[in-house]
Motif scaffolding. Structure first.
Motif, mmCIF file in Angstrom:
data_model
loop_
_atom_site.group_PDB
_atom_site.id
_atom_site.type_symbol
_atom_site.label_atom_id
_atom_site.label_comp_id
_atom_site.label_asym_id
_atom_site.label_seq_id
_atom_site.Cartn_x
_atom_site.Cartn_y
_atom_site.Cartn_z
ATOM 1 N N UNK A 13 0.937 -1.464 -0.125
ATOM 2 C CA UNK A 13 -0.105 -0.212 -0.160
ATOM 3 C C UNK A 13 1.197 1.275 0.236
ATOM 4 N N UNK A 14 0.469 2.345 -0.527
ATOM 5 C CA UNK A 14 0.950 3.212 -0.562
ATOM 6 C C UNK A 14 0.860 4.350 0.996
ATOM 7 N N UNK A 15 1.933 5.479 0.410
ATOM 8 C CA UNK A 15 1.180 5.627 2.063
ATOM 9 C C UNK A 15 -0.078 7.006 2.173
ATOM 10 N N UNK A 16 -0.433 6.917 0.510
ATOM 11 C CA UNK A 16 -1.101 8.345 0.897
ATOM 12 C C UNK A 16 -2.753 7.637 0.172
ATOM 13 N N UNK A 17 -2.461 5.852 0.118
ATOM 14 C CA UNK A 17 -3.940 5.296 -0.181
ATOM 15 C C UNK A 17 -4.989 5.690 1.190
ATOM 16 N N UNK A 18 -5.109 5.815 1.760
ATOM 17 C CA UNK A 18 -5.998 6.255 3.254
ATOM 18 C C UNK A 18 -6.345 4.500 3.845
ATOM 19 N N UNK A 19 -5.475 2.941 3.488
ATOM 20 C CA UNK A 19 -6.044 2.118 4.159
ATOM 21 C C UNK A 19 -4.632 1.919 5.216
ATOM 22 N N UNK A 20 -2.992 2.678 5.029
ATOM 23 C CA UNK A 20 -2.062 2.629 6.191
ATOM 24 C C UNK A 20 -2.568 2.822 7.027
ATOM 25 N N UNK A 21 -2.308 2.494 8.048
ATOM 26 C CA UNK A 21 -2.339 3.518 9.574
ATOM 27 C C UNK A 21 -0.969 2.901 9.824
ATOM 28 N N UNK A 22 -0.064 4.319 10.315
ATOM 29 C CA UNK A 22 1.515 4.224 10.801
ATOM 30 C C UNK A 22 2.109 5.186 11.431
ATOM 31 N N UNK A 23 2.565 4.809 12.131
ATOM 32 C CA UNK A 23 3.519 5.821 12.915
ATOM 33 C C UNK A 23 4.845 5.540 12.654
ATOM 34 N N UNK B 10 -4.778 13.030 7.329
ATOM 35 C CA UNK B 10 -4.625 11.788 7.206
ATOM 36 C C UNK B 10 -2.653 11.307 7.385
ATOM 37 N N UNK B 11 -2.278 12.805 6.330
ATOM 38 C CA UNK B 11 -0.857 11.559 5.909
ATOM 39 C C UNK B 11 -0.241 13.902 6.947
ATOM 40 N N UNK B 12 0.322 13.363 7.982
ATOM 41 C CA UNK B 12 1.362 14.998 8.613
ATOM 42 C C UNK B 12 2.503 14.803 8.982
ATOM 43 N N UNK B 13 3.279 15.219 8.524
ATOM 44 C CA UNK B 13 4.491 15.602 9.579
ATOM 45 C C UNK B 13 5.127 16.130 10.076
ATOM 46 N N UNK C 253 -0.071 8.274 9.506
ATOM 47 C CA UNK C 253 -0.888 8.056 8.720
ATOM 48 C C UNK C 253 -2.129 7.491 8.845
ATOM 49 N N UNK C 254 -2.990 7.849 8.639
ATOM 50 C CA UNK C 254 -4.436 7.206 8.899
ATOM 51 C C UNK C 254 -4.865 7.232 10.295
ATOM 52 N N UNK C 255 -4.583 8.592 11.157
ATOM 53 C CA UNK C 255 -4.495 8.678 12.508
ATOM 54 C C UNK C 255 -5.226 10.173 12.897
ATOM 55 N N UNK D 204 5.051 6.275 20.577
ATOM 56 C CA UNK D 204 3.776 5.162 21.540
ATOM 57 C C UNK D 204 2.715 4.473 20.481
ATOM 58 N N UNK D 205 3.257 2.652 20.407
ATOM 59 C CA UNK D 205 2.619 2.228 18.858
ATOM 60 C C UNK D 205 0.702 2.249 19.111
ATOM 61 N N UNK D 206 0.505 2.244 18.343
ATOM 62 C CA UNK D 206 -1.491 2.553 18.009
ATOM 63 C C UNK D 206 -2.222 1.704 17.133
ATOM 64 N N UNK D 207 -3.163 1.576 18.181
ATOM 65 C CA UNK D 207 -4.199 0.296 17.257
ATOM 66 C C UNK D 207 -4.112 0.355 15.839
ATOM 67 N N UNK D 208 -3.644 -0.970 15.694
ATOM 68 C CA UNK D 208 -3.456 -1.174 13.994
ATOM 69 C C UNK D 208 -2.732 -0.908 13.093
ATOM 70 N N UNK D 209 -1.231 -0.928 13.957
ATOM 71 C CA UNK D 209 -0.219 -0.037 13.506
ATOM 72 C C UNK D 209 0.797 -1.986 12.983
#
Length: 735
Positions: free
Chosen positions: A186-196, A255-258, A222-224, A280-285
């Motif tokens: 999944x691309x970072x801007x797909x809207x389906x990826x959740x990551x910190x 959705x995507x923020x730096x 991404x996604x939070x 701290x790890x987020x739910x769904x990572x």
């Protein structure tokens, strides 16, 4: 030779012609043997094509392919298994298929009974897409290369790829070969990826004890959206115990923020520490390896905090504020108290009382032209108590310093080494009382050889003072009997200019306010050394070991088998470089093994080089350096660094399908494109239904004598002509 005959026998015309003809035939055969004439004929044949499959086998393929838990590797394996029957049909149409796995190299896979022998799981340590594309394509350049199919997540993690991806795509473009890119992940801007992810944090940080450290990092989310993300600053001591020293919570709005992260920490103990910024790890990572970045923190046992309180602004405060913080162990806070008519209506200020009473906040206080009425009586009481408890105090000259500033009414009157009375008062908005000041230029003269007055070598320190530009003026002060005088005016009056008292802490008065001219007129070294030594003296640092060894590592994270160059510097406490030293140094490996290392002088500095084979093992390394002068220990320093064993393949869960699309588009003219795994079957069906068979003309060159029949016939004719010519000559009596 053809026309000449024997003189002893008469030949008729017929016999002469027959002999000449035979000889001519022999000569022609000789020319034919020399020239070996031949012919070229072209034969048309059908050329078989080859189809290359490149399959990413790096560890990033274990990351999610889509939003569920399926991996990229599983998606790729399923794609190959679903199309193995089509691969068999391609072979029937004389289209050869070759399968390679790649990470930072390529491995040809075997195919048995139509089944591709894929690895059990991807284990490659880094991905080099460009080199894999280029090398396999070039190896097949002598064949009819139909297309290159590459299945990857598009993340090129090799630090030093042999071939860049764009170069590999250009090579395919030159060969007119299409690149079919199968996009995985999944691309970072797909809207389906959740990551910190923490993407940036310095490798090494240095701060002095009791000074503020601002740890700066970059966090990508991404996604939070509108969810709280907690970021922590964690410090680990030499025993490995973690302590969370700062925490901040961020709430991404997109959705995507730096986000730029700043965490503040004030260490109280010196030493070497591991430090890291951790989200701290987020739910769904799915990938949490990229949630933190670590580095090294050096806390020096030289932290000094200075509070500079200033009245009317002038050049003296401006130059001092530049020089003193240049010492890497001085942290200065500047507080202006403006003496304008409107500002004086707010006097006396009470804000500094708490600052003066906090025993851990400041080590030295500097007052420059501050009228005593600016602060409350309780504030001056608090400052007097702090100085009595061991803090340093410096008061500089000015129109509202000392007696002219009414300090005879404050608790500082008993601490200052000068006499003051009410007759010295300088009112605001009135002419300066010139009788209270030295109004003509004068030079300074030291009256004792002391740490405070030693602004050059001991032998020439007096001459150094006489070389300095004169001060343009100063306060007239009268010192107490218990005061220690260090500087006086270099004239017949010998008026005191700098004097001290010790009342628990150290108190120093300097009646001038124009030493900035030294720096402006070319005496920067003397200016810096004088004022820096004043601050060190006030903090009781003049009695400390005045030389320190530091190891200057270019960074603290290295890849295995890196070349490492580092410097070693010995400085006096005033910041001057010391060169006449020798070193004993060693390197402690992660295994505990010790290696002696050499330190050599290079120009004006000292340097050491560790060859790549020394840093072959992953883990924590330690450099220990001890400096000696004439056999006497000067100081020592220890620095740690790490050779990384970080799984960078799994550090970033974001795929880069857009990069693979750009590469495929470079060969769009020849059919290149980016596809999903399910679209591969359609591509192969197209090759099966319309096999790209190409007629090629193969040149077949033949020359006289290349074959046995040619050579045999030639020899027989040649021998026959010679034999016939000899038989006729014998028959006619010519031999």
């Amino acid at each position: 030779m053809l026309l000449v005959g024997p003189s002893f026998v008469e030949l008729n015309r017929s016999r002469r012609i027959r002999l000449a003809g035979l000889r001519l035939g022999v000569i022609l055969l000789v020319f034919l043997a020399i020239l070996r004439p031949g012919c070229v004929e072209k034969i048309e044949k059908n050329q078989a094509a080859i189809l290359l499959f490149l399959l990413d086998s790096s560890r990033s393929m274990e990351l999610p392919h889509i939003a569920d838990d399926s991996s990229r590797w599983r998606a790729m394996v399923d794609m190959i298994r679903e199309n193995e029957s089509r691969v068999a049909k391609l072979a029937e149409n004389k289209i050869e298929t070759k399968f390679y796995t790649f990470d930072n190299g390529q491995q040809l896979l075997s195919v048995e009974d139509g089944v591709v022998n894929l690895p059990e799981k991807p284990e490659g340590i880094e991905t080099d897409i460009g080199s894999a594309l280029y090398q396999t394509s070039i190896d097949a350049r002598d064949q009819r290369l139909l297309a290159v199919v590459i299945a990857t997540d598009g993340n090129q993690n090799a630090l030093e790829p042999e071939v860049e991806m764009s170069q590999a795509a250009e090579a395919l473009e030159d060969m007119e070969v299409p690149l079919i890119a199968v996009q995985l992940g999944l691309a970072g801007d797909s809207g389906q990826l959740a990551d910190v992810a923490i993407t940036n944090f310095p490798e090494q940080l240095v701060v002095n004890k009791k000074n503020d450290l601002i740890a700066k990092a970059t966090m990508v989310t991404r996604g939070y959206v509108n969810q709280d993300v907690k970021v922590e600053l964690v410090v680990s001591d030499e025993t490995g115990v973690d302590q969370i020293v700062a925490t901040k919570v961020f709430r991404p709005a997109n959705p995507f923020e730096e986000t730029n992260v700043e965490l503040k920490y004030r260490p109280t103990e010196p030493g070497e520490f591991r430090i890291k910024v951790r989200a701290v790890p987020m739910p769904g990572e799915k990938a949490v390896r990229n949630n933190e970045l670590d580095g090294f923190l050096t806390v020096r046992d030289q932290g000094m905090r200075v509070l500079f309180v200033n009245g009317a602004l002038g050049n003296e405060q401006r130059f001092l504020r530049y020089s003193l913080p240049a010492l890497d162990f001085v942290d200065m806070d500047f507080l202006p108290i403006y003496p304008s008519e409107n500002a004086r209506r707010q006097w006396p200020l009470k804000t500094l009382e708490a600052e003066f009473r906090d025993p851990k906040k400041y080590d030295v206080f500097i007052l420059c032209n501050v009228d005593a009425t600016a602060l409350s009586s309780a504030s001056w009481d608090a400052l007097a108590e702090a100085v009595g408890a061991g803090k340093g105090l410096l008061m500089l000259g000015g129109t509202h310093s000392f007696g002219t500033g009414q300090y005879f009414k404050t608790a500082l009157a008993d601490l200052l080494p000068i006499k003051m009375d009410a007759r010295e008062r300088q009112e605001f908005d009135q002419d300066i009382r010139r009788e209270l000041h030295i109004n003509s230029p004068f030079k300074l003269k030291p009256v004792r050889n002391d740490f405070l007055t030693r602004i050059s070598d001991v032998e020439s320190y007096k001459k150094s003072w006489s070389d300095l530009p004169p001060l343009v003026g100063a306060n007239r002060i009268s010192v107490k009997e218990t005061a220690t005088v260090y500087l006086v005016s270099d004239d017949d009056a010998n008026r005191p200019i700098m004097a001290s008292a010790t009342v628990g802490g150290r108190v120093l008065v300097f009646a001038g306010d124009s030493t900035w001219r030294w720096r402006r007129l070319g005496f920067e070294a003397e200016y810096n050394r004088f004022w820096r030594q004043v601050v060190l003296w006030l903090a009781f640092w003049d009695a400390r070991n005045d030389e320190a060894v530091s190891i200057e590592l270019p960074k603290r994270r290295f890849n295995a088998k890196s070349l490492l160059k580092f410097g070693v510097v010995v400085k006096s406490i005033a910041g001057e470089v010391v060169e006449d030293v020798d070193f004993d140094a060693k390197l402690i490996l992660p295994s505990g093994e010790e290696k002696l290392i050499s330190i050599t002088k290079s120009g004006d500095s000292f340097q050491s080089v560790l060859e790549p084979e020394v840093l072959a093992e992953a883990g924590l390394y330690q450099v220990q350096v001890a400096a000696n002068r004439n056999g006497i220990a000067v100081g020592e320093s220890v620095r740690e660094f790490v050779v990384m064993d970080r799984d960078k393949e799994k550090a970033n869960p974001v795929a880069n399908p857009e990069q693979m699309k750009r590469l495929a588009d470079q060969t769009r003219e020849f059919g290149g494109r980016a596809i999903t795994p399910r679209q591969l079957s359609k591509i192969l069906d197209g090759f099966i239904d319309n096999p790209p068979m190409t007629k090629i003309e193969i040149p077949n060159r033949r020359r006289l004598g290349d074959s046995m029949p040619d050579a045999t016939i030639f020899i027989f004719i040649f021998v026959g002509l010679l034999g016939t010519e000899w038989w006729l000559r014998k028959k006619w009596g010519l031999v």
